[in-house]
Scaffold this active site. Structure first.
Site, PDB file in Angstrom:
ATOM      1  N   LYS A   1       5.578   3.277  -2.018  1.00 46.59           N
ATOM      2  CA  LYS A   1       4.481   4.227  -2.274  1.00 46.59           C
ATOM      3  C   LYS A   1       4.802   5.208  -3.397  1.00 46.59           C
ATOM      4  CE  LYS A   1       3.613   3.923   2.696  1.00 46.59           C
ATOM      5  NZ  LYS A   1       4.898   3.991   3.403  1.00 46.59           N
TER       6      LYS A   1
ATOM      7  N   ASP B   1       7.633  -1.744   5.240  1.00 46.94           N
ATOM      8  CA  ASP B   1       6.920  -0.618   4.627  1.00 46.94           C
ATOM      9  C   ASP B   1       7.878   0.540   4.397  1.00 46.94           C
ATOM     10  OD1 ASP B   1       3.917   0.749   4.441  1.00 46.94           O
ATOM     11  OD2 ASP B   1       5.443   2.156   5.122  1.00 46.94           O
TER      12      ASP B   1
END
Ligand SMILES: NC(=O)c1ccc[n+]([C@@H]2O[C@H](COP(=O)([O-])OP(=O)(O)OC[C@H]3O[C@@H](n4cnc5c(N)ncnc54)[C@H](OP(=O)(O)O)[C@@H]3O)[C@@H](O)[C@H]2O)c1
Length: 274
Positions: free
Chosen positions: A76, A46
């Protein structure tokens, strides 16, 4: 070691329940941490554009022997780029040296700017273009999620929120579950265990299972049905955090940990970050 658990997302894609977070790691630290993690068995990483370490993750993905299709990569869309989704994902993919990511998350709703519904429509297009397999959000509350669903008809597969024993977010977790939105815990170790690792209930469970407090907390996330992404740049901890598949907490033990919820946030409240 037992197999690592894999979660089926509402769009049918599969995601490892445990991954490595790399917030606050430099490019070099992120590369080394991701390489170490892949070596010990992690298959999910992530990162985010704002972490400025996507290059490091990309280098690890180039260097590892693990095939691309066996690694779940999340990045993101940063707040400043909410209306610039196309360039933002293309820039992330370039740094990651990838043709697609597995999961693209909107980083914060930024409700005052009120662009998150438009940004979500953009992310739906990115998924249609094949630049990301799945799309989701971070730091969304029920009211923000309702708007996305009502105004676009597309439900996020993931809601990644601050979640640890001091901030258990049980209502939001239940609401997400009702809508088949997988809850994912950020800062799952409460950013190094302050106020968590030294609590009697955690210490006693660590002793009972012959595990460390961090392993007990990660196990609590797994046994609570959460996706969890502990961050470490320390090789021994990266390994330690993955060795959690050979024990399980009992229901009564989960209830004991439930009592630790004090609503304590370590990061900003989603209504206040704009
Ligand atoms: N979507 C969002 O808005 C958002 C916000 C924050 C975080 N995140 C994601 O969530 C990930 C995890 O959250 P986080 O980085 O805030 O915090 P965290 O995972 O709760 O804690 C990380 C801290 O714990 C230490 N640590 C790791 N394993 C340990 C162990 N076994 N024993 C003792 N200490 C240990 C790490 O130190 P060392 O690294 O020095 O080993 C680091 O200081 C992030 O990396 C990021 O990917 C997302």
């Amino acid at each position: 070691m037992a197999d690592q658990p894999i979660i089926k997302l509402r769009d049918g894609n599969m995601m490892p329940q445990l991954g490595l977070g790399v917030w606050q790691a430099s490019v070099e630290e992120a590369r080394n941490a991701a390489l170490k993690a892949l070596e010990v068995g992690y298959r999910s990483i992530d990162t985010a554009a704002i972490y400025e370490n996507e290059e490091g993750v990309g280098q690890a993905l180039q260097q590892t022997d693990v095939a691309r299709e066996n690694i779940f990569v999340t990045t993101k869309l940063w707040n400043e780029d909410q209306l610039n989704w196309q360039q933002a994902i293309e820039s992330s993919l370039k740094k990651l040296q990838l043709e697609y990511v597995d999961l693209y998350l909107m980083h914060w709703p930024c409700p005052e700017k009120d662009n998150y519904v438009k940004a979500w429509q953009g992310m739906i297009e990115l998924q249609q273009q094949g630049l990301t397999k799945s799309i989701g959000v971070c730091n969304f509350q029920e009211k923000h999620l309702k708007r996305l669903i009502d105004e676009t008809g597309v439900t996020p597969v993931i809601n990644q929120v601050e979640l640890h024993p001091m901030l258990q977010q049980r209502e939001l977790h239940a609401w997400n579950a009702m809508h088949q939105i997988q809850t994912e815990s950020w800062s799952p170790l409460a950013q190094g265990g302050k106020g968590v690792f030294d609590r009697d209930v955690i210490k006693q469970l660590a002793k009972k299972y012959g595990k460390t407090p961090a392993q007990v907390v990660i196990r609590w996330h797994l046994d609570s049905g959460l996706v969890v992404i502990p961050k470490s740049v320390t090789p021994s901890r990266i390994e330690e955090n993955f060795h959690v598949f050979d024990f399980r907490l009992e229901k009564t033990e989960i209830s004991e940990i439930a009592k630790m919820d004090s609503g304590t946030r370590l990061g900003p409240h989603p209504d206040e970050l704009n």
